[in-house]
Design a protein around this motif. Structure first.
Motif, PDB file in Angstrom:
ATOM      1  N   ALA A 183       0.821  -1.208   0.000  1.00  0.00           N
ATOM      2  CA  ALA A 183       0.000   0.000   0.000  1.00  0.00           C
ATOM      3  C   ALA A 183       0.856   1.260   0.000  1.00  0.00           C
ATOM      4  O   ALA A 183       0.564   2.226  -0.721  1.00  0.00           O
ATOM      5  CB  ALA A 183      -0.933  -0.011   1.219  1.00  0.00           C
ATOM      6  N   GLY A 184       1.919   1.273   0.814  1.00  0.00           N
ATOM      7  CA  GLY A 184       2.788   2.444   0.861  1.00  0.00           C
ATOM      8  C   GLY A 184       3.633   2.590  -0.391  1.00  0.00           C
ATOM      9  O   GLY A 184       3.810   3.696  -0.911  1.00  0.00           O
ATOM     10  N   TRP A 185       4.143   1.478  -0.896  1.00  0.00           N
ATOM     11  CA  TRP A 185       5.022   1.512  -2.069  1.00  0.00           C
ATOM     12  C   TRP A 185       4.253   1.933  -3.320  1.00  0.00           C
ATOM     13  O   TRP A 185       4.797   2.620  -4.193  1.00  0.00           O
ATOM     14  CB  TRP A 185       5.648   0.134  -2.264  1.00  0.00           C
ATOM     15  CG  TRP A 185       6.697   0.062  -3.325  1.00  0.00           C
ATOM     16  CD1 TRP A 185       6.547  -0.426  -4.583  1.00  0.00           C
ATOM     17  CD2 TRP A 185       8.069   0.466  -3.230  1.00  0.00           C
ATOM     18  NE1 TRP A 185       7.734  -0.352  -5.280  1.00  0.00           N
ATOM     19  CE2 TRP A 185       8.684   0.196  -4.463  1.00  0.00           C
ATOM     20  CE3 TRP A 185       8.835   1.033  -2.213  1.00  0.00           C
ATOM     21  CZ2 TRP A 185      10.024   0.470  -4.714  1.00  0.00           C
ATOM     22  CZ3 TRP A 185      10.178   1.300  -2.458  1.00  0.00           C
ATOM     23  CH2 TRP A 185      10.755   1.029  -3.692  1.00  0.00           C
ATOM     24  N   THR A 195       5.424  10.473  -5.233  1.00  0.00           N
ATOM     25  CA  THR A 195       5.926   9.129  -4.939  1.00  0.00           C
ATOM     26  C   THR A 195       6.373   8.442  -6.228  1.00  0.00           C
ATOM     27  O   THR A 195       6.232   8.986  -7.328  1.00  0.00           O
ATOM     28  CB  THR A 195       4.834   8.293  -4.254  1.00  0.00           C
ATOM     29  OG1 THR A 195       3.696   8.203  -5.138  1.00  0.00           O
ATOM     30  CG2 THR A 195       4.404   8.927  -2.943  1.00  0.00           C
ATOM     31  N   LEU A 196       6.888   7.225  -6.089  1.00  0.00           N
ATOM     32  CA  LEU A 196       7.353   6.482  -7.257  1.00  0.00           C
ATOM     33  C   LEU A 196       6.215   6.192  -8.239  1.00  0.00           C
ATOM     34  O   LEU A 196       6.417   6.242  -9.454  1.00  0.00           O
ATOM     35  CB  LEU A 196       8.002   5.166  -6.820  1.00  0.00           C
ATOM     36  CG  LEU A 196       9.410   5.255  -6.226  1.00  0.00           C
ATOM     37  CD1 LEU A 196       9.843   3.896  -5.676  1.00  0.00           C
ATOM     38  CD2 LEU A 196      10.409   5.734  -7.274  1.00  0.00           C
ATOM     39  N   SER A 197       5.040   5.886  -7.728  1.00  0.00           N
ATOM     40  CA  SER A 197       3.910   5.594  -8.622  1.00  0.00           C
ATOM     41  C   SER A 197       3.529   6.821  -9.438  1.00  0.00           C
ATOM     42  O   SER A 197       3.245   6.717 -10.641  1.00  0.00           O
ATOM     43  CB  SER A 197       2.705   5.115  -7.804  1.00  0.00           C
ATOM     44  OG  SER A 197       2.968   3.880  -7.193  1.00  0.00           O
ATOM     45  N   VAL A 198       3.518   7.978  -8.793  1.00  0.00           N
ATOM     46  CA  VAL A 198       3.226   9.219  -9.513  1.00  0.00           C
ATOM     47  C   VAL A 198       4.332   9.515 -10.521  1.00  0.00           C
ATOM     48  O   VAL A 198       4.071   9.929 -11.655  1.00  0.00           O
ATOM     49  CB  VAL A 198       3.053  10.393  -8.533  1.00  0.00           C
ATOM     50  CG1 VAL A 198       2.758  11.689  -9.282  1.00  0.00           C
ATOM     51  CG2 VAL A 198       1.940  10.096  -7.530  1.00  0.00           C
ATOM     52  N   GLY A 199       5.584   9.289 -10.102  1.00  0.00           N
ATOM     53  CA  GLY A 199       6.703   9.498 -11.016  1.00  0.00           C
ATOM     54  C   GLY A 199       6.639   8.570 -12.217  1.00  0.00           C
ATOM     55  O   GLY A 199       6.952   8.976 -13.341  1.00  0.00           O
ATOM     56  N   TRP A 224      -3.763   9.396  -3.589  1.00  0.00           N
ATOM     57  CA  TRP A 224      -3.782  10.404  -2.536  1.00  0.00           C
ATOM     58  C   TRP A 224      -2.596  11.365  -2.630  1.00  0.00           C
ATOM     59  O   TRP A 224      -2.801  12.586  -2.518  1.00  0.00           O
ATOM     60  CB  TRP A 224      -3.846   9.738  -1.168  1.00  0.00           C
ATOM     61  CG  TRP A 224      -3.886  10.719  -0.035  1.00  0.00           C
ATOM     62  CD1 TRP A 224      -2.937  10.940   0.906  1.00  0.00           C
ATOM     63  CD2 TRP A 224      -4.943  11.641   0.246  1.00  0.00           C
ATOM     64  NE1 TRP A 224      -3.321  11.936   1.764  1.00  0.00           N
ATOM     65  CE2 TRP A 224      -4.551  12.391   1.384  1.00  0.00           C
ATOM     66  CE3 TRP A 224      -6.173  11.921  -0.353  1.00  0.00           C
ATOM     67  CZ2 TRP A 224      -5.344  13.389   1.921  1.00  0.00           C
ATOM     68  CZ3 TRP A 224      -6.966  12.916   0.180  1.00  0.00           C
ATOM     69  CH2 TRP A 224      -6.550  13.637   1.312  1.00  0.00           C
ATOM     70  N   PRO A 225      -1.373  10.908  -2.819  1.00  0.00           N
ATOM     71  CA  PRO A 225      -0.271  11.874  -3.006  1.00  0.00           C
ATOM     72  C   PRO A 225      -0.493  12.788  -4.206  1.00  0.00           C
ATOM     73  O   PRO A 225      -0.105  13.962  -4.174  1.00  0.00           O
ATOM     74  CB  PRO A 225       0.961  10.980  -3.217  1.00  0.00           C
ATOM     75  CG  PRO A 225       0.617   9.710  -2.528  1.00  0.00           C
ATOM     76  CD  PRO A 225      -0.856   9.530  -2.747  1.00  0.00           C
ATOM     77  N   PHE A 251      11.705  -1.241 -11.447  1.00  0.00           N
ATOM     78  CA  PHE A 251      12.091  -0.673 -10.159  1.00  0.00           C
ATOM     79  C   PHE A 251      10.924  -0.661  -9.180  1.00  0.00           C
ATOM     80  O   PHE A 251      11.121  -0.754  -7.963  1.00  0.00           O
ATOM     81  CB  PHE A 251      12.604   0.760 -10.368  1.00  0.00           C
ATOM     82  CG  PHE A 251      13.253   1.354  -9.166  1.00  0.00           C
ATOM     83  CD1 PHE A 251      14.540   0.987  -8.786  1.00  0.00           C
ATOM     84  CD2 PHE A 251      12.577   2.284  -8.385  1.00  0.00           C
ATOM     85  CE1 PHE A 251      15.137   1.530  -7.670  1.00  0.00           C
ATOM     86  CE2 PHE A 251      13.174   2.834  -7.263  1.00  0.00           C
ATOM     87  CZ  PHE A 251      14.454   2.456  -6.906  1.00  0.00           C
ATOM     88  N   MET A 252       9.705  -0.581  -9.696  1.00  0.00           N
ATOM     89  CA  MET A 252       8.524  -0.599  -8.836  1.00  0.00           C
ATOM     90  C   MET A 252       8.143  -2.008  -8.406  1.00  0.00           C
ATOM     91  O   MET A 252       7.717  -2.228  -7.266  1.00  0.00           O
ATOM     92  CB  MET A 252       7.337   0.038  -9.575  1.00  0.00           C
ATOM     93  CG  MET A 252       7.378   1.540  -9.663  1.00  0.00           C
ATOM     94  SD  MET A 252       7.123   2.341  -8.073  1.00  0.00           S
ATOM     95  CE  MET A 252       5.491   1.741  -7.640  1.00  0.00           C
ATOM     96  N   VAL A 253       8.305  -2.987  -9.283  1.00  0.00           N
ATOM     97  CA  VAL A 253       7.767  -4.323  -9.047  1.00  0.00           C
ATOM     98  C   VAL A 253       8.711  -5.212  -8.247  1.00  0.00           C
ATOM     99  O   VAL A 253       8.276  -5.960  -7.355  1.00  0.00           O
ATOM    100  CB  VAL A 253       7.415  -4.988 -10.396  1.00  0.00           C
ATOM    101  CG1 VAL A 253       7.035  -6.451 -10.192  1.00  0.00           C
ATOM    102  CG2 VAL A 253       6.292  -4.232 -11.074  1.00  0.00           C
ATOM    103  N   VAL A 254      10.008  -5.150  -8.541  1.00  0.00           N
ATOM    104  CA  VAL A 254      10.966  -6.090  -7.955  1.00  0.00           C
ATOM    105  C   VAL A 254      10.977  -6.046  -6.422  1.00  0.00           C
ATOM    106  O   VAL A 254      10.950  -7.108  -5.771  1.00  0.00           O
ATOM    107  CB  VAL A 254      12.374  -5.856  -8.524  1.00  0.00           C
ATOM    108  CG1 VAL A 254      13.418  -6.651  -7.748  1.00  0.00           C
ATOM    109  CG2 VAL A 254      12.414  -6.241  -9.996  1.00  0.00           C
TER     110      VAL A 254
END
Length: 274
Positions: free
Chosen positions: A204-206, A223-227, A211-212, A248-251
């Motif tokens: 959830a945090g990653w 965050t990384l998801s937004v990036g 919301w961000p 980089f997001m999944v591993v």
């Protein structure tokens, strides 16, 4: 007795499952390997699965030109405070499971009732509340709404209800305080549910995105998801950068899940033996 027909069925089942698992893993393997390829090699025909020459240029570009270092820092801060919230959820679950106080059942039902409200419905009221306190476009405003959750409290309460009350009473008779009982007795027994919640909390945090994006208008708070979403919009035709960002997001999620999955199985096995 195992017949020849049963063995044949097992062999066929094993072959089908093996082929299915390979087909399932192939896109993921392709994404990981493509993140180390230059753009020319990714789009070449015929395609290559294994990179002709490993290159870290895609990852370097993400951190040097796309502010992924800032996004990573913000995401790790959110994950860190999410684990602080995990401790609060465990305390609340323990309170509902093992303490008697006036209105406990009603309060617990009220907590469960919040699970029926979609998060999209509460975003505007939460935004207005945080705005009245001047917490919009701040890291505190991003962290606070997700610090505790009804689902986590429910899981902890259900698991901790199975802990023998006699065990807790024995520790109190030995002079242990409530905090010591919780930290040294309850939490070690609750390792399986802690492992499950650790995975869910990290994911959830990653993967925090919506919301961000709503609460922050400063790119330094993304965050990384937004990036990754910005990356897809700005570099639509650059598949190497997109593969590197997705990898980089999944591993990390897969690595964490694999690690805690082992502990979950071990703890459930030990619990079953006891």
């Amino acid at each position: 007795m195992v017949t020849q027909q049963d063995r044949f069925i097992r062999i066929i089942s094993g072959i089908v499952l093996s082929v299915g698992s390979i087909l399932f893993l192939l896109p993921f393997v392709w994404m990981i390997l493509s993140s180390f390829k230059p753009e020319a090699e990714i789009v070449q025909i015929p395609p290559t699965l294994w990179p002709e020459k490993f290159s870290l240029d895609n990852f370097k570009y993400l951190f040097e030109n796309m502010n992924f270092g800032v996004y990573l820092r913000n995401t790790l801060i959110i994950v860190l405070f999410s684990y602080v919230g995990l401790f609060f959820n465990a305390m609340a679950g323990f309170g509902f499971a093992k303490y008697k106080f006036k209105g406990k059942d009603f309060l617990f039902v009220l907590v469960l009732a919040t699970m029926m409200i979609p998060s999209q419905v509460t975003m505007i009221p939460v935004y207005l509340i945080l705005n009245s306190f001047g917490l919009t476009n701040t890291m505190i405003g991003i962290i606070l709404p997700g610090l505790v959750g009804a689902f986590a409290i429910f899981l902890f309460r259900q698991f901790m209800s199975t802990i023998p009350t006699e065990l807790l009473e024995a520790t109190r008779l030995d002079g242990a305080s409530e905090y010591r009982t919780f930290l040294q007795i309850v939490l070690p027994i609750s390792k399986p549910i802690l492992a499950v919640q650790a995975i869910l909390t990290f994911i959830a945090g990653w993967n925090s995105f919506l919301w961000p994006l709503i609460i922050a208008n400063d790119e330094g708070l993304y965050t990384l998801s937004v990036g990754l979403s910005l990356l897809k919009g700005q570099y639509t035709g650059n598949y190497g950068l997109q593969m590197a960002g997705a990898a980089f997001m999944v591993v990390p999620v897969i690595v964490l899940f694999t690690y805690f999955q082992k502990h979950i199985i071990e703890n459930f096995t030990i619990s079953g033996l006891k």
